[in-house]
Enzyme design. Structure first.
Site, PDB file in Angstrom:
ATOM      1  N   THR A   1      41.998 -64.114  82.392  1.00 44.33           N
ATOM      2  CA  THR A   1      40.643 -64.477  82.005  1.00 44.33           C
ATOM      3  C   THR A   1      40.688 -65.086  80.605  1.00 44.33           C
ATOM      4  OG1 THR A   1      40.208 -62.237  81.242  1.00 44.33           O
ATOM      5  CG2 THR A   1      39.542 -62.762  83.502  1.00 44.33           C
TER       6      THR A   1
ATOM      7  N   THR B   1      39.203 -64.958  77.391  1.00 44.71           N
ATOM      8  CA  THR B   1      39.370 -64.212  76.136  1.00 44.71           C
ATOM      9  C   THR B   1      40.665 -63.415  76.153  1.00 44.71           C
ATOM     10  OG1 THR B   1      36.974 -64.093  75.846  1.00 44.71           O
ATOM     11  CG2 THR B   1      38.309 -62.530  74.576  1.00 44.71           C
ATOM     12  N   CYS B   2      40.983 -62.852  77.296  1.00 50.64           N
ATOM     13  CA  CYS B   2      42.195 -62.030  77.417  1.00 50.64           C
ATOM     14  C   CYS B   2      43.456 -62.866  77.189  1.00 50.64           C
ATOM     15  CB  CYS B   2      42.253 -61.380  78.791  1.00 50.64           C
ATOM     16  SG  CYS B   2      40.765 -60.435  79.199  1.00 50.64           S
ATOM     17  N   THR B   3      43.482 -64.040  77.780  1.00 50.49           N
ATOM     18  CA  THR B   3      44.674 -64.888  77.744  1.00 50.49           C
ATOM     19  C   THR B   3      44.776 -65.717  76.472  1.00 50.49           C
ATOM     20  OG1 THR B   3      44.713 -64.987  80.142  1.00 50.49           O
ATOM     21  CG2 THR B   3      45.896 -66.729  78.977  1.00 50.49           C
TER      22      THR B   3
END
Length: 161
Positions: A46, A48-50
């Site tokens: 996703t 923000t996560c990546t």
């Protein structure tokens, strides 16, 4: 009830890819006798996560180890195939442990689950980071907004060490 400073991490089993293939790892194996940084993301790959959350931990891995951290692990409510692909794509494989909480049992036991069905994701983990020493939570920071990675960032955790 949400896990708090001074609480013991609940028993759970994750799946992760190792050099020998898929393996199960228990919370006891992960935390017993070690100082661990555990951070969670709503989902592998996703935005923000990546693009924001994970890269800080990959880039600061050596600094975390220098400050006494034995293991750095990321957990997400995804299957181990997805977590394995994310580990490879991110450059984090071999540094960070990518733990699959496929059924959200660990996340729910922590009281850190969130229903993101409105965005098509279903039940996921809140974004957080914690420092765990021999199975006991010493620091925890949970993001108010799952689309932000500020208090749970690697730089914030480094300030706590």
């Amino acid at each position: 009830m949400t896990i708090a400073i001074g609480d013991t991490i609940p028993a759970a089993t994750f799946k992760e890819k190792t050099a020998d293939g898929p393996a199960e790892i228990t919370t006891e194996q992960l935390f017993k006798g070690k100082k661990v940084v555990l951070f969670a993301v709503p989902g592998a790959f996703t935005p923000t996560c990546t693009l924001n959350h994970l890269p800080g931990y990959v880039e600061n891995y050596n600094l975390l180890v220098e400050k006494g951290i034995d293991d750095v692990a990321v957990v997400a409510v995804n299957d181990w195939h997805v977590m394995s692909a994310w580990a490879q794509a991110s450059g984090g494989f071999g540094k960070i442990r990518f733990l699959a909480d496929w059924d959200a049992s660990f996340t729910k036991a922590l009281g850190l689950d969130i229903d993101l069905s409105g965005g098509g994701l279903g039940v996921r983990s809140k974004r957080y980071a914690m420092i765990v020493d021999d199975g006991v939570v010493k620091h925890i920071a949970v993001e108010e907004n799952p689309g932000q990675a500020t208090v749970s960032s690697a730089s914030s955790i480094l300030e706590q060490l």
